[in-house]
Design an enzyme around this catalytic site. Structure first.
Site, PDB file in Angstrom:
ATOM      1  N   ASP A 333      -0.448 -54.674   3.391  1.00 56.36           N
ATOM      2  CA  ASP A 333       0.792 -53.676   2.922  1.00 56.36           C
ATOM      3  C   ASP A 333       0.432 -52.885   4.122  1.00 56.36           C
ATOM      4  OD1 ASP A 333      -1.824 -52.705   1.684  1.00 56.36           O
ATOM      5  OD2 ASP A 333      -0.109 -51.582   0.560  1.00 56.36           O
ATOM      6  N   GLU A 334       1.920 -52.601   4.401  1.00 54.45           N
ATOM      7  CA  GLU A 334       2.400 -51.148   4.825  1.00 54.45           C
ATOM      8  C   GLU A 334       1.052 -51.034   6.062  1.00 54.45           C
ATOM      9  OE1 GLU A 334       3.497 -47.549   1.252  1.00 54.45           O
ATOM     10  OE2 GLU A 334       1.078 -48.207   1.900  1.00 54.45           O
ATOM     11  N   VAL A 335       1.973 -51.677   6.994  1.00 54.84           N
ATOM     12  CA  VAL A 335       0.957 -50.647   8.221  1.00 54.84           C
ATOM     13  C   VAL A 335       2.278 -50.521   9.288  1.00 54.84           C
ATOM     14  CG1 VAL A 335       0.878 -52.118  11.115  1.00 54.84           C
ATOM     15  CG2 VAL A 335      -0.005 -53.833   8.485  1.00 54.84           C
TER      16      VAL A 335
END
Length: 576
Positions: A333-335
């Site tokens: 998540d949330e790269v």
């Protein structure tokens, strides 16, 4: 009795029970949470326990400790309800035995295991029976039995038959132990509370950018350099104890080592494989889209460095020796674009017409097959295929061997995932994030420097407001889905992210809001007429909170005691 015969008999019994109206003692606080699927109690009454009361069951490495635990609880609880039960007490024929019968003792605790049970407590017999297909269903039945016990000396509800099984097979809690540390005893208390609420998955988000508390023999420097200190680490012995405790309570433990984002804590051990580590997360004058992390604590693994995979594969391999569950959460998540763009190696790749999505694909293509080779099913956050800027082609993550977990977009993103054929776990931040509503944790934040009279909105919390138990209880995780799509929803997880939580507030942040989800995922939030039953659930939840507190769980109240002592007077509207 083999499993097939047991299932046939159970189905016939359940068909019969659905034709008989369920009855419980009106106005009685002797109920079960989560509410059973079928509860036949036509003449509410109670009988005493014999001084020599015993629970008999076949020997089993995990069920036997559960039997001993529940027997001790029944013998010592001395639980007194908030309101005196309106139940006839029959002083004769004390209950002497609860006999447990299981058809498949070898069933392992894994996704999809049969958790059904049938509990029969006659009013004119000295023996009650609990039949289940598996030891895990027997544990659920033992919990229900324990909630039918009250008083000093103890008495138990009688003249009833309960047949029960869950709607959803995946019912969990995610706890983040990276931002703030939780001791082993805190995690055990959490698992114990989960079992009492018939939740069956502890999603352990062990590491993040802020700390790496898990001690690994193959990579000792990760915790040695990346934890908050030697007194805030989880040893191999700690993990074995937690997993064993979970098995004895019917709770699977699924590990998550988030990557390639959220890995700043790896940098002190391996600075060469972590991009943008230890940088200020919001460069001076930068816009939100140019930030280096989703929140303070920068660092992403660099997929273009071969050393990255040496370390990652060591971590994966050792995790599978510590955690027996077949689900393996790979994060993803949330790269954040700004972090990878700040790395010289990745800058060169981009200058040669590469893209950030291709960088992520390199990472997934190098790690996903390795997860599968370890006989694990990969679980990823939805971002890996739904992110607006950095995502992989879904073709490299086949639905047959991949599970997605959704947290954005409410029912819309759930729809997107299941319509693409993915089995999905729902953790919608709009409903299931237990950390929401406590403001933002960043300092020097101008959002709080407002003139009096300013509308507060969400109070600085990106996912505010606070998620109340009613909001959680009324959420239908298959909303808007076709029948075929709904079958791909495995269940749900509430999540406690720990930027502003630690062991001092764990119980009150988790309970009773997680209890609300527990009932919805077990037996639904609607009555026989299809109407939402959150109003009726209020009184039952009050009583369940009281029982949890008496068991040592510091659940927060949902109403003043006056409301409990004056049933119906605190409703928002009068009922007919």
């Amino acid at each position: 009795m083999n499993t097939n015969n047991y299932s046939t008999i159970l189905k016939l019994l359940l068909l019969f029970l659905t034709l008989v109206p369920s009855t419980s003692a009106v106005g009685s606080p002797i109920n079960i949470w989560p509410k059973p699927r079928s509860f036949i109690w036509t003449t509410p009454q109670a009988i005493p326990f014999s001084p020599s009361f015993v629970i008999t069951s076949p020997p089993h490495p995990y069920l036997t400790p559960a039997v001993n635990r529940y027997l001790s609880q029944i013998q010592t609880a001395n639980y007194n309800p908030l309101l005196a039960p309106a139940i006839n007490f029959t002083a004769s024929l004390p209950l002497q035995t609860l006999t447990i019968t299981i058809s498949d003792l070898k069933a392992t605790l894994s996704h999809g295991v049969n958790e059904s049970y049938t509990l029969t407590i006659p009013s004119k017999s000295t023996s009650a029976t609990l039949t289940a297909a598996t030891p895990w269903g027997a544990m659920r039945g033992l919990e229900s039995f324990s909630q039918l016990v009250w008083g000093s000396p103890a008495r138990v509800a009688a003249g009833l038959v309960i047949s029960d099984w869950p709607i959803f097979e995946h019912r969990g809690i995610l706890l983040d132990t990276s931002r703030n540390y939780y001791g082993v005893e805190d995690l055990l208390r959490l698992i114990e509370g989960m079992s009492a609420n018939k939740l069956n998955v502890f999603h352990w988000h062990i590491t993040d950018s802020h700390s790496f508390p898990l001690v690994l023999k193959s990579e000792p420097a990760l915790a040695g350099n990346g934890s908050y200190g030697s007194d805030m680490q989880y040893s191999t012995g700690d993990v074995k104890r937690i997993v064993q405790f979970g098995l004895e309570h019917g709770v699977r433990v699924i590990p998550e080592i988030d990557m390639p984002g959220h890995t700043g804590s790896w940098a002190d051990a391996y600075p060469e494989i972590v991009a943008c580590a230890n940088m200020f997360w919001m460069p001076a004058g930068a816009s939100w889209k140019d930030r280096l992390a989703a929140e303070p604590g920068t660092g992403h693994l660099n997929p273009l460095i071969p050393k990255t995979y040496d370390v990652v594969k060591n971590v994966f391999t050792e995790l599978t020796t510590l955690f027996p569950d077949t689900f393996f959460h790979g994060g993803a998540d949330e790269v954040v674009p700004g972090c990878w763009k700040a790395d010289p190696t990745i800058q060169k790749y981009l200058a040669n017409n590469g893209t950030l999505s291709q960088v992520l694909e390199i990472f997934i293509n190098s790690t996903y097959p390795y997860i599968l080779s370890l006989n694990r099913t990969a679980v990823y956050w939805e971002d890996v295929i739904l992110d607006g800027e950095i995502k992989v082609n879904p073709s490299i993550l086949p639905p047959e061997t991949t599970i997605m977990q959704t947290w954005n977009g409410g029912p819309n993103n759930t729809k997107r995932l299941v319509s693409a054929g993915y089995r999905t776990i729902v953790s919608s931040a709009d409903y299931y994030y237990l950390d929401c509503g406590h403001g933002d944790f960043t300092g020097n934040n101008s959002i709080y420097d407002q003139p009096p009279g300013t509308e507060q909105g969400n109070g600085g919390s990106w996912c505010g407001p606070f998620k109340t138990w009613q909001l959680i209880y009324n959420y239908d995780i298959t909303y808007g889905l076709t029948e075929a799509e709904a079958k791909l929803v495995l269940g749900g997880e509430v999540a406690l992210w720990s930027e502003q939580a630690d062991a001092t507030v764990l119980d009150s942040r988790i309970w009773p809001r997680s209890s609300a989800m527990a009932e919805v995922l077990w037996s639904g939030n609607r009555d026989e007429a299809g109407m939402k039953r959150s109003g009726e659930a209020t009184d039952r939840l009050n009583e369940w909170i009281n029982r949890m507190v008496k068991r040592g769980v510091k659940a927060e109240p949902i109403q003043p005691l006056w409301c409990i002592r004056n049933p119906g007077m605190c409703n928002n509207a009068m009922t007919a």
